[in-house]
Design an enzyme around this catalytic site. Sequence first.
Site, PDB file in Angstrom:
ATOM      1  N   MET A   1       0.834  -1.198   0.000  1.00 34.46           N
ATOM      2  CA  MET A   1       0.000   0.000   0.000  1.00 34.46           C
ATOM      3  C   MET A   1       0.871   1.251   0.000  1.00 34.46           C
ATOM      4  SD  MET A   1      -2.867   1.131   2.787  1.00 34.46           S
ATOM      5  CE  MET A   1      -4.139   0.083   2.097  1.00 34.46           C
ATOM      6  N   CYS A   2       0.454   2.243  -0.792  1.00 38.07           N
ATOM      7  CA  CYS A   2       1.100   3.554  -0.786  1.00 38.07           C
ATOM      8  C   CYS A   2       0.001   4.595  -0.569  1.00 38.07           C
ATOM      9  CB  CYS A   2       1.871   3.782  -2.084  1.00 38.07           C
ATOM     10  SG  CYS A   2       0.833   3.812  -3.558  1.00 38.07           S
ATOM     11  N   TYR A   3       0.169   5.773  -1.116  1.00 38.05           N
ATOM     12  CA  TYR A   3      -0.812   6.845  -0.944  1.00 38.05           C
ATOM     13  C   TYR A   3      -2.063   6.626  -1.793  1.00 38.05           C
ATOM     14  CZ  TYR A   3       3.258   9.151   1.018  1.00 38.05           C
ATOM     15  OH  TYR A   3       4.362   9.437   1.762  1.00 38.05           O
TER      16      TYR A   3
END
Length: 107
Positions: A66-68
């Site tokens: 997961m990132c932004y």
Amino acid sequence: MEQFQHISVTDAQEKLNQKDHNARMVDIRDPQSFGRGHVDGAFHLTNDTIVTLMNEVEFEQPVLVMCYHGHSSQGAAQYLINQGYEEVYSVDGGFEGWNKAGLPVEK
């Protein structure tokens, strides 16, 4: 060459809740963003913690990245595939999508 897969935030939560799969969420956002909130039990993956991740998570375990917003996570997911992980997902929508869906967050 193996490729990572895409997964929605709701499917990601479902996979994390399936205890028999022992899936791990890794969050590649900056330390401040991670500190303000992240998926419960997420591993904060940085250049400094990659060795720890590789020692803690088996190559057969599903890994969700997961990132932004779901863009940067794709490169990290492919990196993990290249390291030998067999089942790696990039979470579409990232943490923003997770929040918008009203899914649980640890602060």
